[in-house]
Design an enzyme around this catalytic site. Structure first.
Site, PDB file in Angstrom:
ATOM      1  N   SER A 155       0.858  -1.122  -0.048  1.00 20.58           N
ATOM      2  CA  SER A 155       0.048   0.116   0.050  1.00 20.58           C
ATOM      3  C   SER A 155       0.816   1.257   0.109  1.00 20.58           C
ATOM      4  CB  SER A 155      -0.951  -0.303   1.368  1.00 20.58           C
ATOM      5  OG  SER A 155      -2.178   0.754   1.041  1.00 20.58           O
ATOM      6  N   LYS A 167       3.879   2.029  -2.853  1.00 24.51           N
ATOM      7  CA  LYS A 167       4.265   3.244  -3.694  1.00 24.51           C
ATOM      8  C   LYS A 167       5.895   3.543  -3.053  1.00 24.51           C
ATOM      9  CE  LYS A 167      -0.278   5.028  -1.573  1.00 24.51           C
ATOM     10  NZ  LYS A 167      -1.345   4.389  -2.434  1.00 24.51           N
ATOM     11  N   TRP A 202     -10.156   0.327  -4.360  1.00 20.56           N
ATOM     12  CA  TRP A 202      -9.676   1.531  -4.270  1.00 20.56           C
ATOM     13  C   TRP A 202      -8.338   1.549  -4.798  1.00 20.56           C
ATOM     14  CZ3 TRP A 202     -11.344   5.860  -2.522  1.00 20.56           C
ATOM     15  CH2 TRP A 202     -10.607   7.036  -2.219  1.00 20.56           C
ATOM     16  N   HIS A 243      -7.518  -5.926   1.198  1.00 19.02           N
ATOM     17  CA  HIS A 243      -6.241  -4.828   1.049  1.00 19.02           C
ATOM     18  C   HIS A 243      -5.418  -5.439   2.180  1.00 19.02           C
ATOM     19  CE1 HIS A 243      -3.953  -1.342   0.395  1.00 19.02           C
ATOM     20  NE2 HIS A 243      -4.198  -1.037   1.443  1.00 19.02           N
TER      21      HIS A 243
HETATM   22  C1  GTR Z   1      -5.268   4.531   2.061  1.00 21.61           C
HETATM   23  C2  GTR Z   1      -4.836   5.315   1.139  1.00 21.61           C
HETATM   24  C3  GTR Z   1      -4.149   4.307  -0.142  1.00 21.61           C
HETATM   25  C4  GTR Z   1      -3.112   3.371   0.671  1.00 21.61           C
HETATM   26  C5  GTR Z   1      -3.632   2.848   2.093  1.00 21.61           C
HETATM   27  C6  GTR Z   1      -2.574   2.083   2.912  1.00 21.61           C
HETATM   28  O1  GTR Z   1      -5.937   5.104   3.104  1.00 21.61           O
HETATM   29  O2  GTR Z   1      -6.018   5.730   0.634  1.00 21.61           O
HETATM   30  O3  GTR Z   1      -3.678   5.046  -0.820  1.00 21.61           O
HETATM   31  O4  GTR Z   1      -1.769   3.788   0.818  1.00 21.61           O
HETATM   32  O5  GTR Z   1      -4.105   3.783   2.868  1.00 21.61           O
HETATM   33  O6  GTR Z   1      -1.394   2.539   3.035  1.00 21.61           O
HETATM   34  O7  GTR Z   1      -2.971   1.083   3.560  1.00 21.61           O
END
Ligand code: GTR
Length: 422
Positions: free
Chosen positions: A261, A265, A352, A403
């Site tokens: 996540s 990045k 998402w 996620h």
């Molecule tokens: C979310 C965000 C994502 C992702 C995520 C994470 O809230 O919108 O871009 O980075 O967090 O890091 O778990």
């Protein structure tokens, strides 16, 4: 399902992209690949109605060519990429997305604060290293934890996780275990595994860049291209790599950087900035990571810059609700990893993070791999659920569920590493 086609310059000239030679044009076709589950689309749309989750509502868009140089000419020789174009693309991402690392001088020391040759019941050696960064009397400490398998030939290939979930997932005593950092499973396959906690480098909140490495290295007023927090974490991954270069147990030609996540990045940016990482793994990195911004499916540029004002440089805000004006898109970030190995993974219910947009992005990075003679091919149709696809130096999967970073993902990463590092 979508097909990917390249169209010539004239089409771009019409929309003002005169300097771009090829675009990716999406047309409909049918296939057996992964598609978002309509029930998940419905559910997510209801919970965040201001964002789009429907494939049918993805706007038409044109992708800049990763291989067109600043004058608009399509490069055709590998050295044009390595000597010119790669630098141009890297600069675009420094200037507009992640920001620039300051040139402030600093000193660095490594202290092995703990070493246990009999960890994991004798299967591994545990090492805990403090990486200390000093500048002008200010200090930052990055705590690196690693396990190296005992009963294998040294040096070993190693995975470095950028931990964005806290030390509870990475217990060095192994009393608490977590699939997020499955140290026993990785060691059992003959790999080393390491981790640092991202907040050691920079806290994950908007503190006006007063703390963490910003507090140590930043000087003067912030500029529109000053580095943000993701760039700081990526820099931290490179300091861990500095340590690995000094450790005889680690094969420095086979170090993977991996993140989930926001950590995903960061892993991509670490791999772009630091070519010592020979394998880069993006687990569900989504917006600001592997997913194409122009698709505006799930999280958008405006939303990420608003929710996380510290992650990117200020210039990235120019593209809030203005994605088509970007002279780049995230396929070009992926292209910066070439010719090194790259794995992009997504999760079925994590719309998402736009799994399809991440796949199209990866496919559109392939021209760089092929220009650099590392033949890498992916099917135009996305692979089905739980079916990793490997094409030369790149890999991809969509895992079932939500996620997260799970052992299932790690196992597929290790399968990929077995191939690309053999
Ligand atoms: C979310 C965000 C994502 C992702 C995520 C994470 O809230 O919108 O871009 O980075 O967090 O890091 O778990």
């Amino acid at each position: 399902m979508k097909r990917l086609l390249a169209l010539p310059t004239e089409a771009l000239a019409k929309v003002g992209y005169v300097s771009l030679i090829f675009i990716t044009f999406l047309t409909s076709a049918s296939g057996q690949g992964w598609e978002a589950n309509p029930a998940v689309v419905e559910r997510l749309s209801k919970s965040r109605s201001e964002f789009n989750y429907y494939e049918s509502k993805v706007p038409k868009y044109l992708l800049p060519s990763v291989l067109a140089n600043s004058k608009g000419a399509e490069i055709a020789k590998p050295e044009e990429w390595t000597k010119v174009r790669r630098g141009e693309v890297l600069e675009m991402f420094r200037e507009n997305v992640f920001g620039r690392i300051p040139e402030t001088p600093y000193s660095k020391t490594f202290t092995v604060v703990n070493e246990d040759r009999n960890a994991m019941g004798g299967a591994a050696t545990l090492k805990q290293i403090d990486i200390s960064i000093n500048s002008d009397g200010k200090e930052l400490k990055i705590r690196l934890t690693m396990f190296v398998p005992n009963n294998v030939k040294k040096p070993v290939p190693l995975f470095l996780l950028i931990d964005n979930r806290g030390p509870a997932n990475t217990d060095p005593t192994r009393q608490t275990k977590s699939e997020f950092w499955p140290a026993e499973d990785v060691v059992a396959r003959g790999y080393g595994i390491a981790v640092f906690y991202n907040s050691d480098v920079d806290p994950d909140n908007f503190d006006d860049f007063k703390n963490g490495i910003h507090g140590v290295l930043d000087r003067g007023e912030r500029k529109p291209d000053s580095w943000g927090t993701l760039s700081a974490w990526a820099w931290g991954a490179s300091r861990c790599m500095d340590y690995f270069e000094t450790d005889k147990d680690v094969d420095k030609k086979k170090v993977a950087v991996l993140g989930h996540s926001r950590g995903g990045k960061t892993a991509l940016w670490a791999g772009a900035e630091d070519q010592r990482f020979s394998l880069v793994i993006s687990n569900e990195s989504g917006a600001g990571g592997a997913a194409l911004a122009r698709r505006r499916l799930g999280e958008t540029v405006a939303r990420i810059n608003t929710s996380f004002p510290h992650w990117f440089c200020l210039n990235y805000r120019k593209y809030n609700n203005n994605e088509d004006a970007m002279p780049f898109d995230m396929h070009m970030l992926l292209g910066l990893i070439a010719p090194r190995a790259l794995y992009v993974a997504c999760a079925d219910e994590d719309l998402w993070g736009d799994p399809k947009g991440s796949y199209i992005s990866l496919v559109n990075a392939l021209p760089v791999y092929n220009l650099l003679k590392t033949k890498s091919v992916l099917p135009e149709i996305m692979p089905p659920l739980n079916t990793p696809v490997i094409g030369g130096k790149v890999g991809f999967h969509v895992r079932d569920g939500g996620h997260n970073l799970l052992l299932k993902d790690w196992n597929w990463y290790m399968d990929f590493a077995n191939q690309v590092w053999k």
